[in-house]
Structure formats: C-alpha cells, structure tokens
Design an enzyme around this catalytic site. Structure first.
Site, PDB file in Angstrom:
ATOM      1  N   SER A 136       0.855  -1.175   0.000  1.00  0.00           N
ATOM      2  CA  SER A 136       0.000   0.000   0.000  1.00  0.00           C
ATOM      3  C   SER A 136       0.897   1.233   0.000  1.00  0.00           C
ATOM      4  O   SER A 136       1.904   1.267  -0.712  1.00  0.00           O
ATOM      5  CB  SER A 136      -0.931  -0.044   1.221  1.00  0.00           C
ATOM      6  OG  SER A 136      -1.809   1.062   1.224  1.00  0.00           O
ATOM      7  N   TYR A 150      -5.015   7.485  -7.240  1.00  0.00           N
ATOM      8  CA  TYR A 150      -3.967   6.667  -6.634  1.00  0.00           C
ATOM      9  C   TYR A 150      -4.130   6.589  -5.122  1.00  0.00           C
ATOM     10  O   TYR A 150      -4.087   5.497  -4.542  1.00  0.00           O
ATOM     11  CB  TYR A 150      -2.589   7.225  -6.980  1.00  0.00           C
ATOM     12  CG  TYR A 150      -1.471   6.493  -6.266  1.00  0.00           C
ATOM     13  CD1 TYR A 150      -1.099   5.208  -6.667  1.00  0.00           C
ATOM     14  CD2 TYR A 150      -0.821   7.051  -5.180  1.00  0.00           C
ATOM     15  CE1 TYR A 150      -0.101   4.516  -6.008  1.00  0.00           C
ATOM     16  CE2 TYR A 150       0.183   6.377  -4.514  1.00  0.00           C
ATOM     17  CZ  TYR A 150       0.537   5.104  -4.928  1.00  0.00           C
ATOM     18  OH  TYR A 150       1.512   4.420  -4.260  1.00  0.00           O
ATOM     19  N   LYS A 154      -4.941   3.142  -2.705  1.00  0.00           N
ATOM     20  CA  LYS A 154      -4.130   2.673  -1.588  1.00  0.00           C
ATOM     21  C   LYS A 154      -4.923   2.652  -0.281  1.00  0.00           C
ATOM     22  O   LYS A 154      -4.677   1.806   0.590  1.00  0.00           O
ATOM     23  CB  LYS A 154      -2.872   3.522  -1.460  1.00  0.00           C
ATOM     24  CG  LYS A 154      -1.908   3.322  -2.630  1.00  0.00           C
ATOM     25  CD  LYS A 154      -1.581   1.854  -2.854  1.00  0.00           C
ATOM     26  CE  LYS A 154      -0.620   1.614  -3.986  1.00  0.00           C
ATOM     27  NZ  LYS A 154      -0.321   0.168  -4.204  1.00  0.00           N
TER      28      LYS A 154
END
Length: 257
Positions: A136, A150, A154
């Site tokens: 992550s 993005y 994560k």
C-alpha cells in the site's frame, strides 16, 4: 517448490528487492511483470547467487483476465507467500487526466490485487497456512489532491488488507499492508511526480522491501518504514482539520518547476 513466494511487479524497484531478499532466505520464487527481459535477468542473477528455483511469468496483470491467467499458470504449486506489489500512480488534476488511465490504475492497484488474493488465499486456507503482503502506501492515510485516484486505491488496499487479516487469522493466514512513503524507484517518473516536494528524499527499494518482508514474517497488520511518518500519520494527521490535510497534501504534490 517449497517456501515459494509469488511476487508481482518484480521486474524493478521494491518488487525486485522482495524477490532478492526472499531468495537470500532460501525461498523459491514465482516472479511476474510485463517486461520479460527484466524478469529473465533477475532469474539468472538470483539462481546464480542462491540455491533456489525461479519461475518467470511475463504478463499484464492489469488486463481483464491477467490475475486469473497468472493463477492458472501457477496451479499445482504451493504458494506460501503472496506479495502483491504491482501498481502505478499518476499526477494531475482528476478532470485533466485521461479517464482510461485512472481506470487502468484501479484495474491493477485494486481489481487485480483482489482477484489474485482471492484465488491464492483460498488455497492457503485449505492448507491452513500462508502469508500475504500487500504493498500500500502512506497515501492510504489521507485523500490526495493531484493524485486522487492513486491515493484512493491505496486506502482501499490498506482497508482490505486489515479486514482480510481479521477474517483469515483463524485459518492460519496473516495479511500485512506495507505502507511506505516515497521510495526511489521508477514510480515517480511514471507518475510524473518529478519536481514535487514528495520526491525530494526517499528510502531505497532494498530497505523498504526488507522492512515490509520482515513485518510480514512477524504477522504485523500495517508497516510504515519511516518512523517520522509513522508518528505523524498516527498521532498528528488524524487530529488536523480535513481542509488543512487537503491543502498540505496538495502543496506536496504541486510542481516547483
């Protein structure tokens, strides 16, 4: 192939270092990425340096059938460790970016990870043992203006990993989310982050891979390699007003040149 680790995104950066470090521990490997030449070079290096076996599988994990194809090519092999490392980011305002690129990011960072984890974890559960390490990011702790998709992927990876850890513990499986800050890899160039404050200093891929791998072996839930970031994200950022966090993150990602 006893003590076999399946490592995605293994052709460079953290993924390559995961493969090297696992081999140093005496484990066999299945390594995958899109770039066949880089995988073969890594296989030759590792097998020359260590008494282990390395299988390479070159494919696009983010394609609609990529995760299933990868799993099908590993059937019959006992995967003791799954390291979901493949992923990419991208800089820019969401409405200025190509939608197809962000959807491809979701396909690789989220859909492929979920699919491969489901397939491999079922086999681990039947055996009653296994370890999963999902790469992550510290981005998982906050929203990310100028990297909105993005950061969101994560956040999903870290949440998903913790939930799975809670479900799979009784089946003998540990799940760890590795959450590094900036790492000196190809990621920044591909994500167009050069020239931002985020890339002023970072950890080496080797140090991050080692930290995450060791945390996985200990069965930790979350692992942040940088102590300063660990303190800030756990004890300072949660108490800041959301607008303050948004402005802070945006400033870190604005181009200085």
């Amino acid at each position: 192939m006893p003590n076999t680790a399946l490592v995605t995104g293994a052709s460079s950066g953290i993924g390559r270092e995961f493969a090297r470090y696992h081999a140093e521990k005496g484990g066999d490997l299945i390594i995958t990425a899109r770039r066949a030449a880089e995988l073969e070079a890594l296989k030759s290096e590792i097998e020359a340096d260590h008494d282990v076996k390395v299988q390479t599988i070159a494919l696009d994990l983010g394609s609609p059938e990529g995760a299933q194809e990868l799993y099908d090519q590993t059937k019959g092999q006992e995967i003791s460790i799954l390291i979901n490392n493949a992923g990419f980011g991208g800089h820019g305002a969401f409405t200025d970016r190509e939608l197809a690129t962000d959807l491809a990011m979701i396909d690789l960072n989220v859909k492929a990870l979920v699919t491969l984890t489901h397939l491999v974890a079922r086999d681990m559960a039947k055996r009653g043992s296994g370890k999963i390490l999902n790469v992550s990011s510290t981005a998982s702790y906050m929203p990310g203006p100028l990297q909105a998709t993005y950061f969101a992927t994560k956040a999903f990876v870290s949440s998903f990993s913790q939930a799975l850890a809670g479900e799979l513990k009784e089946k003998g499986i540990t799940v760890t989310a590795l959450e590094p800050g900036y790492v000196e890899t190809e990621f920044a160039a591909r994500a167009d982050l050069d020239g931002t404050d985020l890339t002023k200093s970072g950890a080496t891929p080797r140090s991050v891979a080692k930290y995450g791998y060791d945390a996985m072996r200990r069965g930790e839930l979350r692992a942040i390699n940088d102590g300063r970031l660990r303190f800030m994200l756990n004890w300072i950022v949660p108490w800041l007003p959301r607008w303050t966090v948004l402005k802070m993150v945006r400033r870190m990602q604005e181009k200085s040149v």
